[in-house]
Design a protein around this motif. Sequence first.
Motif, short mmCIF file in Angstrom:
data_model
loop_
_atom_site.label_atom_id
_atom_site.label_comp_id
_atom_site.label_asym_id
_atom_site.label_seq_id
_atom_site.Cartn_x
_atom_site.Cartn_y
_atom_site.Cartn_z
N PHE A 83 -107.44 -13.46 -11.90
CA PHE A 83 -106.72 -14.42 -12.75
C PHE A 83 -105.64 -13.70 -13.54
CE2 PHE A 83 -109.41 -18.13 -12.61
CZ PHE A 83 -110.67 -17.66 -12.35
N TYR A 117 -110.71 -6.00 -16.49
CA TYR A 117 -109.68 -6.63 -17.33
C TYR A 117 -108.50 -5.67 -17.38
CZ TYR A 117 -113.75 -9.36 -18.38
OH TYR A 117 -114.87 -10.15 -18.24
N ARG A 146 -113.99 -20.55 -27.71
CA ARG A 146 -114.76 -21.02 -26.55
C ARG A 146 -116.20 -21.35 -26.91
NH1 ARG A 146 -113.94 -18.17 -20.89
NH2 ARG A 146 -114.71 -16.24 -21.83
N ARG A 203 -125.52 -17.53 -16.61
CA ARG A 203 -124.95 -18.87 -16.71
C ARG A 203 -126.08 -19.85 -16.41
NH1 ARG A 203 -119.15 -17.92 -13.48
NH2 ARG A 203 -118.40 -16.27 -14.88
N PRO A 236 -121.79 -14.82 -20.03
CA PRO A 236 -121.45 -15.36 -18.71
C PRO A 236 -120.21 -14.68 -18.13
CG PRO A 236 -120.62 -16.81 -20.39
CD PRO A 236 -121.30 -15.68 -21.12
N THR A 237 -119.47 -14.03 -19.01
CA THR A 237 -118.24 -13.30 -18.70
C THR A 237 -117.89 -12.55 -19.97
OG1 THR A 237 -115.95 -13.53 -17.98
CG2 THR A 237 -116.81 -15.28 -19.37
N GLU A 270 -124.50 -24.68 -20.15
CA GLU A 270 -124.38 -23.58 -19.19
C GLU A 270 -124.28 -22.23 -19.92
OE1 GLU A 270 -120.82 -23.83 -16.91
OE2 GLU A 270 -121.35 -22.16 -15.59
N LEU A 271 -123.77 -22.27 -21.19
CA LEU A 271 -123.67 -21.04 -21.99
C LEU A 271 -125.07 -20.75 -22.56
CD1 LEU A 271 -121.93 -18.80 -23.13
CD2 LEU A 271 -121.32 -20.30 -25.04
N TYR A 280 -118.02 -24.72 -24.31
CA TYR A 280 -118.99 -24.73 -23.21
C TYR A 280 -120.26 -25.41 -23.65
CZ TYR A 280 -115.89 -21.90 -20.42
OH TYR A 280 -114.81 -21.47 -19.70
N GLU A 317 -114.49 -11.74 -21.42
CA GLU A 317 -113.11 -11.67 -21.95
C GLU A 317 -113.12 -11.31 -23.43
OE1 GLU A 317 -114.02 -13.92 -19.77
OE2 GLU A 317 -112.50 -13.89 -18.21
N GLY A 353 -112.94 -10.67 -11.11
CA GLY A 353 -114.40 -10.65 -10.95
C GLY A 353 -114.81 -10.52 -9.49
N TRP A 358 -116.83 -15.54 -29.82
CA TRP A 358 -116.54 -16.75 -29.06
C TRP A 358 -115.95 -17.83 -29.98
CZ3 TRP A 358 -117.79 -18.12 -23.78
CH2 TRP A 358 -118.17 -17.01 -23.01
C1 9G3 Z 1 -118.68 -19.62 -19.85
C2 9G3 Z 1 -119.60 -20.13 -18.91
C3 9G3 Z 1 -119.29 -20.17 -17.57
C4 9G3 Z 1 -118.06 -19.69 -17.14
C5 9G3 Z 1 -117.15 -19.17 -18.07
C6 9G3 Z 1 -117.46 -19.13 -19.42
C7 9G3 Z 1 -116.58 -19.25 -15.37
C8 9G3 Z 1 -115.88 -18.65 -17.58
C9 9G3 Z 1 -114.41 -18.22 -15.69
C10 9G3 Z 1 -114.47 -16.72 -15.63
C11 9G3 Z 1 -113.15 -16.09 -15.45
C12 9G3 Z 1 -113.22 -14.64 -15.12
C13 9G3 Z 1 -113.84 -12.42 -15.82
C14 9G3 Z 1 -114.15 -12.04 -14.40
C15 9G3 Z 1 -113.52 -12.94 -13.42
C16 9G3 Z 1 -113.73 -14.39 -13.73
N1 9G3 Z 1 -117.75 -19.73 -15.79
N2 9G3 Z 1 -115.67 -18.73 -16.24
O1 9G3 Z 1 -115.03 -18.16 -18.32
F1 9G3 Z 1 -119.03 -19.58 -21.16
CL1 9G3 Z 1 -121.11 -20.71 -19.48
O2 9G3 Z 1 -115.49 -16.14 -15.76
N3 9G3 Z 1 -113.99 -13.86 -16.05
#
Ligand code: 9G3
Length: 575
Positions: free
Chosen positions: A418, A161, A85, A140, A108-109, A92-93, A89, A111, A448, A80
């Motif tokens: 996305f 992805y 990132r 989250r 939380p995801t 929430e992280l 954040y 990528e 997602g 991260w």
């Molecule tokens: C974080 C936290 C909350 C988050 C994210 C990161 C939303 C974050 C957007 C996504 C985008 C896509 C892959 C599957 C489809 C959605 N809330 N998002 O990146 F660190 Cl705490 O998650 N991710």
Amino acid sequence: MKLSKMHLKTLREVPNEAEISSHILLLRTGMIRKLVSGVYGFMPLGWRSIKKIENIIREEMDAKGGQEIHMSAVQPAELWEESGRWYAYGPELWRLKDRNGRDFCLGPTHEEIFTDIVRNDISSYRQLPMNLYQIQTKYRDEARPRFGLMRSREFIMKDAYSFDRDEAGLDVSYNEMYDAYDKIFARCGLKCRPVEADSGAIGGSNSHEFTAISEVGESEIAYCEKCNMAATTERAKCVDAPASNEEMQPMEDVLTPDTKTIEDVANFLGLEQSRTIKALLFVTYDNEGKENGYVAAFVRGDRELNMTKLINAFDIPEHAIEFADEAKMAAATGCVGGFTGPVGLHDCKLVVDSELVGLRNLVAGANRENYHTKNVNYGRDYEGHIVADLKVLKEGDSCPVCGAPVKHARGIEVGQVFKLGTKYSESMGATYKDENQKEQLIVMGCYGIGVTRTLAAVVEQHHDENGIIWPMSVAPYHVIITLINPDDEAQAKVADDLYKELSKAGVEVLLDDRKERPGVKFKDADLLGIPVRITVGKLAADGQVEYKLRRDADKEVLTAEEALSKAIAIVNEEK
Ligand code: 9G3
């Protein structure tokens, strides 16, 4: 499965924190169990439905060439930090440390994780395109978890992805996923609209939210029934009123005592609100949090300023702009709270809604206490540093695509797709060699589906005052046999034969053989929402049973054989 053996606790009453139907019903049916705020467990019936949703997702993802993998929920901070990132954040992280004090987060995801896989494994264009996905628990740490599974701190997500050579390849992958999502939600029995969504912080170029229409949804969408335009209200484009062909009249200040609102000044002057200019005053901050200049935004008096569009017009993060203290701003710019207009302001950025450019002879604040100015005209009397669509698309406004009146609805965001482009491949160095051995950045998309949220959305769309009405495809069981008196031999035999025959035919059947009063059994059958109910009671002596679909009011008396074949037919048709 025999209900007398199942670990099932239905509830008559639920905690009053449960406000929406799906939260109430998933608790009352005993399908979910709250552990702590925003964290739920799944009991036997709930887990069966989750598995059904997951399997529908798997089938459609695999049909599109997706390859299922399973990554850890634990993610090292280093990845991260590479993507930048870790510091982007807040609370929430969900962060944690291991025994050696090393930083991690509960994902939380994913990528960063999937990009890390691909940057190590992909080296040639021959390996692209590729689509990897998982069905994994996400974390989250929401400030205000609510509505049960709708906004929880731990949830199950399918996240996929896609990895392509270029944007053209990404477009193909994106459309494949878009099509898969249409199929997945339709098979889950969800009435869902794909909605143009603001790609927000993750910075893709294009995104859609799959929104299940529901009054309790947190997303607000504007959609057109005539064409299939649908957009989140933050993003929905608006149509400007046609340009006026009035001659420009000379400006003239008029005394308008105590008319601080658009409504007051329109009433005082006997004008439509659409003949006035509304001013909204802001202060901006730089990324050290220091004041970075004033902004006055102007829209037609009867319109509402769309903050997302204002922020996008400035291309600044949403915490870098807020409503100004008008007294402070007055000293710096000459504005006058309640009597601010675009003519004569200084040391202030003017952001003007595109609609005002073509309109003529409007009334605006005179920047003078208790005065307004008539016949203010864009171009002659003022100009905007920025001119853009700043409006909220309201119910009844013209559809930006076909002109028909748009409608508003609320919805539950159950999926999102996305176009990420090279945001992660660039920051983390995921490249491939093309035909000419030239290093190219891999182009990504991410996709997602909220699996647990989908379960809740299905219940929101499929229930009545007696309980859930499961679509066959995601019902925890297909058929419930309500055996009125388990001690009556004739009844028990008919019920048992039906149970065996249905099971042999691959139907998932619950036998309610509990020693409970009939009324309790009927109420539970309605509450649990099993699609087909076969009641075995007194008529069993003549080999007859009662057949009823949970979604229909009517019931019919059939022979056990007729009920058996009807049940098998409808289950095979709809599951
Ligand atoms: C974080 C936290 C909350 C988050 C994210 C990161 C939303 C974050 C957007 C996504 C985008 C896509 C892959 C599957 C489809 C959605 N809330 N998002 O990146 F660190 Cl705490 O998650 N991710």
